[in-house]
Design a protein around this motif. Sequence first.
Motif, PDB file in Angstrom:
ATOM      1  N   PRO A   3      74.399-108.370 -44.471  1.00 40.78           N
ATOM      2  CA  PRO A   3      73.408-107.398 -43.994  1.00 40.78           C
ATOM      3  C   PRO A   3      72.572-107.958 -42.843  1.00 40.78           C
ATOM      4  N   SER A   4      71.959-107.056 -42.124  1.00 40.66           N
ATOM      5  CA  SER A   4      71.039-107.445 -41.053  1.00 40.66           C
ATOM      6  C   SER A   4      69.711-107.872 -41.671  1.00 40.66           C
ATOM      7  N   PRO A   5      69.049-108.862 -41.087  1.00 38.28           N
ATOM      8  CA  PRO A   5      67.775-109.326 -41.646  1.00 38.28           C
ATOM      9  C   PRO A   5      66.678-108.284 -41.463  1.00 38.28           C
ATOM     10  N   ARG A   6      65.815-108.182 -42.452  1.00 35.00           N
ATOM     11  CA  ARG A   6      64.698-107.236 -42.385  1.00 35.00           C
ATOM     12  C   ARG A   6      63.517-107.833 -41.629  1.00 35.00           C
ATOM     13  N   ILE A   7      62.798-106.970 -40.955  1.00 34.66           N
ATOM     14  CA  ILE A   7      61.558-107.345 -40.274  1.00 34.66           C
ATOM     15  C   ILE A   7      60.434-107.127 -41.283  1.00 34.66           C
ATOM     16  N   GLY A  19      64.609-114.836 -42.877  1.00 29.76           N
ATOM     17  CA  GLY A  19      65.687-115.767 -42.595  1.00 29.76           C
ATOM     18  C   GLY A  19      65.833-116.172 -41.143  1.00 29.76           C
ATOM     19  N   VAL A  20      65.032-115.579 -40.252  1.00 27.42           N
ATOM     20  CA  VAL A  20      65.134-115.886 -38.824  1.00 27.42           C
ATOM     21  C   VAL A  20      63.877-116.583 -38.332  1.00 27.42           C
ATOM     22  N   GLY A  21      62.713-116.108 -38.793  1.00 23.56           N
ATOM     23  CA  GLY A  21      61.465-116.768 -38.424  1.00 23.56           C
ATOM     24  C   GLY A  21      60.466-115.834 -37.777  1.00 23.56           C
ATOM     25  N   GLU A  22      59.553-116.456 -37.053  1.00 17.85           N
ATOM     26  CA  GLU A  22      58.448-115.758 -36.412  1.00 17.85           C
ATOM     27  C   GLU A  22      58.569-115.886 -34.905  1.00 17.85           C
ATOM     28  N   TYR A  29      71.022-108.663 -35.803  1.00 13.85           N
ATOM     29  CA  TYR A  29      72.358-108.100 -35.993  1.00 13.85           C
ATOM     30  C   TYR A  29      72.841-108.445 -37.394  1.00 13.85           C
ATOM     31  N   PRO A  30      73.950-107.833 -37.845  1.00 15.77           N
ATOM     32  CA  PRO A  30      74.461-108.150 -39.173  1.00 15.77           C
ATOM     33  C   PRO A  30      74.673-109.660 -39.338  1.00 15.77           C
ATOM     34  N   GLY A  31      74.036-110.201 -40.366  1.00 16.65           N
ATOM     35  CA  GLY A  31      74.179-111.617 -40.671  1.00 16.65           C
ATOM     36  C   GLY A  31      73.167-112.534 -40.021  1.00 16.65           C
TER      37      GLY A  31
END
Length: 121
Positions: A3-7, A19-22, A29-31
Amino acid sequence: MKPSPRITHISWGRMVVDGVGEGKDFKLYPGGGRPWDWNETGTRHSPGIQPADVTELLEHGSQVVVLSRGMDLVLQTCPETIDMLNDRGVQVVVEETRAAVERYNALTATTPVGGLFHSTC
C-alpha cells in the motif's frame, strides 16, 4: 503490491508520512515515497508539475495520481502532464493540498495511488 504510505500530518511547510518521515514536499507511491526535490526536474510554480515529476509514481505502479496545488493554489500542472497520465489510463486528481491529502489518504486503503504534495503556497 504494497500500500501507499498515509500522510498523518499536514500544515504549512510540514508534512509527516508513515514510514517515510517528515518534510515539506513529498512524492508518494505504492510501497513508499521520498522527499520531492523540485530541482531534480526544474519544477517551478509555473508552468508547474511536469511529466518527469510523475514518471516515478507510474514506475511504482500508481493507478491513480493525486497532484496537490499547494495551500494557496499557486502550484500549476503542465497540460502535458495531465495528457500523459490520461493517455496511460491513469486517473488524475488535482486539488488544493489539504483536499489532496484527504483524497489520497482515502484511496490508500483500496487503490495503488501515488501523489505529489506541496505543503506551502
